[in-house]
Design a protein around this motif. Structure first.
Motif, PDB file in Angstrom:
ATOM      1  N   UNK A   5       0.845  -1.203   0.000  1.00 50.73           N
ATOM      2  CA  UNK A   5       0.000   0.000   0.000  1.00 50.73           C
ATOM      3  C   UNK A   5       0.876   1.248   0.000  1.00 50.73           C
ATOM      4  N   UNK A   6       0.472   2.265  -0.747  1.00 50.38           N
ATOM      5  CA  UNK A   6       1.235   3.520  -0.817  1.00 50.38           C
ATOM      6  C   UNK A   6       0.789   4.443   0.310  1.00 50.38           C
ATOM      7  N   UNK A   7       1.782   5.070   0.950  1.00 49.81           N
ATOM      8  CA  UNK A   7       1.544   5.948   2.084  1.00 49.81           C
ATOM      9  C   UNK A   7       2.315   7.246   1.870  1.00 49.81           C
ATOM     10  N   UNK A   8       1.694   8.351   2.268  1.00 53.81           N
ATOM     11  CA  UNK A   8       2.380   9.639   2.284  1.00 53.81           C
ATOM     12  C   UNK A   8       2.482  10.041   3.749  1.00 53.81           C
ATOM     13  N   UNK A   9       3.699  10.422   4.175  1.00 54.51           N
ATOM     14  CA  UNK A   9       3.971  10.685   5.582  1.00 54.51           C
ATOM     15  C   UNK A   9       4.358  12.149   5.763  1.00 54.51           C
ATOM     16  N   UNK A  10       3.652  12.833   6.655  1.00 51.69           N
ATOM     17  CA  UNK A  10       3.944  14.221   6.993  1.00 51.69           C
ATOM     18  C   UNK A  10       4.577  14.239   8.381  1.00 51.69           C
ATOM     19  N   UNK A  11       5.743  14.862   8.474  1.00 48.70           N
ATOM     20  CA  UNK A  11       6.476  14.932   9.739  1.00 48.70           C
ATOM     21  C   UNK A  11       6.536  16.380  10.220  1.00 48.70           C
ATOM     22  N   UNK A  12       6.189  16.594  11.479  1.00 49.50           N
ATOM     23  CA  UNK A  12       6.244  17.935  12.090  1.00 49.50           C
ATOM     24  C   UNK A  12       7.170  17.869  13.285  1.00 49.50           C
ATOM     25  N   UNK A  13       8.163  18.745  13.315  1.00 51.35           N
ATOM     26  CA  UNK A  13       9.098  18.822  14.429  1.00 51.35           C
ATOM     27  C   UNK A  13       8.832  20.110  15.190  1.00 51.35           C
TER      28      UNK A  13
ATOM     29  N   UNK B 249       9.581  28.609  14.526  1.00 55.79           N
ATOM     30  CA  UNK B 249       8.490  27.939  13.818  1.00 55.79           C
ATOM     31  C   UNK B 249       8.758  26.441  13.730  1.00 55.79           C
ATOM     32  N   UNK B 250       7.682  25.682  13.770  1.00 61.23           N
ATOM     33  CA  UNK B 250       7.811  24.244  13.607  1.00 61.23           C
ATOM     34  C   UNK B 250       8.401  23.936  12.233  1.00 61.23           C
ATOM     35  N   UNK B 251       9.128  22.819  12.151  1.00 60.15           N
ATOM     36  CA  UNK B 251       9.719  22.388  10.889  1.00 60.15           C
ATOM     37  C   UNK B 251       8.888  21.235  10.340  1.00 60.15           C
ATOM     38  N   UNK B 252       8.692  21.243   9.021  1.00 55.18           N
ATOM     39  CA  UNK B 252       7.893  20.208   8.368  1.00 55.18           C
ATOM     40  C   UNK B 252       8.722  19.513   7.298  1.00 55.18           C
ATOM     41  N   UNK B 253       8.520  18.230   7.193  1.00 56.04           N
ATOM     42  CA  UNK B 253       9.131  17.442   6.129  1.00 56.04           C
ATOM     43  C   UNK B 253       8.224  16.243   5.891  1.00 56.04           C
ATOM     44  N   UNK B 254       8.661  15.331   5.086  1.00 60.39           N
ATOM     45  CA  UNK B 254       7.866  14.147   4.840  1.00 60.39           C
ATOM     46  C   UNK B 254       8.438  13.329   3.711  1.00 60.39           C
ATOM     47  N   UNK B 255       7.746  12.260   3.416  1.00 59.27           N
ATOM     48  CA  UNK B 255       8.154  11.362   2.337  1.00 59.27           C
ATOM     49  C   UNK B 255       6.965  10.516   1.919  1.00 59.27           C
ATOM     50  N   UNK B 256       7.120   9.786   0.850  1.00 55.36           N
ATOM     51  CA  UNK B 256       6.084   8.852   0.427  1.00 55.36           C
ATOM     52  C   UNK B 256       6.758   7.594  -0.088  1.00 55.36           C
ATOM     53  N   UNK B 257       5.983   6.519  -0.057  1.00 58.54           N
ATOM     54  CA  UNK B 257       6.506   5.250  -0.531  1.00 58.54           C
ATOM     55  C   UNK B 257       5.504   4.143  -0.323  1.00 58.54           C
ATOM     56  N   UNK B 258       5.982   2.925  -0.496  1.00 56.31           N
ATOM     57  CA  UNK B 258       5.135   1.741  -0.413  1.00 56.31           C
ATOM     58  C   UNK B 258       5.556   0.909   0.791  1.00 56.31           C
ATOM     59  N   UNK B 259       4.577   0.433   1.531  1.00 56.79           N
ATOM     60  CA  UNK B 259       4.877  -0.416   2.688  1.00 56.79           C
ATOM     61  C   UNK B 259       5.561  -1.683   2.192  1.00 56.79           C
ATOM     62  N   UNK B 260       6.756  -1.903   2.686  1.00 57.35           N
ATOM     63  CA  UNK B 260       7.628  -2.965   2.197  1.00 57.35           C
ATOM     64  C   UNK B 260       7.517  -4.243   3.034  1.00 57.35           C
ATOM     65  N   UNK B 261       7.522  -4.079   4.355  1.00 56.03           N
ATOM     66  CA  UNK B 261       7.458  -5.234   5.251  1.00 56.03           C
ATOM     67  C   UNK B 261       7.016  -4.774   6.637  1.00 56.03           C
ATOM     68  N   UNK B 262       6.667  -5.746   7.480  1.00 53.39           N
ATOM     69  CA  UNK B 262       6.244  -5.433   8.850  1.00 53.39           C
ATOM     70  C   UNK B 262       7.122  -6.189   9.836  1.00 53.39           C
ATOM     71  N   UNK B 263       7.344  -5.550  10.981  1.00 55.80           N
ATOM     72  CA  UNK B 263       8.214  -6.100  12.013  1.00 55.80           C
ATOM     73  C   UNK B 263       7.633  -5.740  13.372  1.00 55.80           C
TER      74      UNK B 263
END
Length: 101
Positions: free
Chosen positions: A13-21, A27-41
């Motif tokens: 499944x494809x996921x987009x991730x928003x990160x707030x520091x 001011x708060x810093x924002x970043x993020x990434x997107x990708x596909x769930x590869x495996x679970x642990x």
């Protein structure tokens, strides 16, 4: 409750991730990434990064409740990249000092 069996159903499944520091005094810093769930642990969901991060893999916390169904199938990322076929959105917040969280 996190279950590897249930989380395994999310592989691919494809996921987009928003990160707030949270940064006190600035001011708060924002970043993020997107990708596909590869495996679970036991430690969480491993995402194969497609963009937004220099890393090849990123780990999401072992919590399926952070996965929100995507509101839109298409999203424009910060760098103007168009991401399509999004299944989930994840919004994470952190702080360098837990006292500021």
């Amino acid at each position: 409750m996190y279950s590897i069996d249930i989380a395994s159903r999310e592989i691919g499944k494809r996921v987009i991730v928003s990160l707030r520091l949270v940064c006190p005094g600035q001011e708060d810093q924002y970043s993020g990434y997107w990708g596909v769930k590869h495996s679970v642990h036991d430690g969480g969901l491993l995402v194969e990064v497609e963009g937004g991060s220099d890393e090849q893999l990123e780990m999401l916390p072992p919590d399926l409740n952070i996965l929100d169904k995507a509101k839109h199938n298409i999203c424009q990322f910060n760098d103007e990249t168009i991401i399509e076929n999004i299944d989930y959105e994840v919004y994470l917040t952190g702080a360098l000092d837990p006292a500021n969280f």
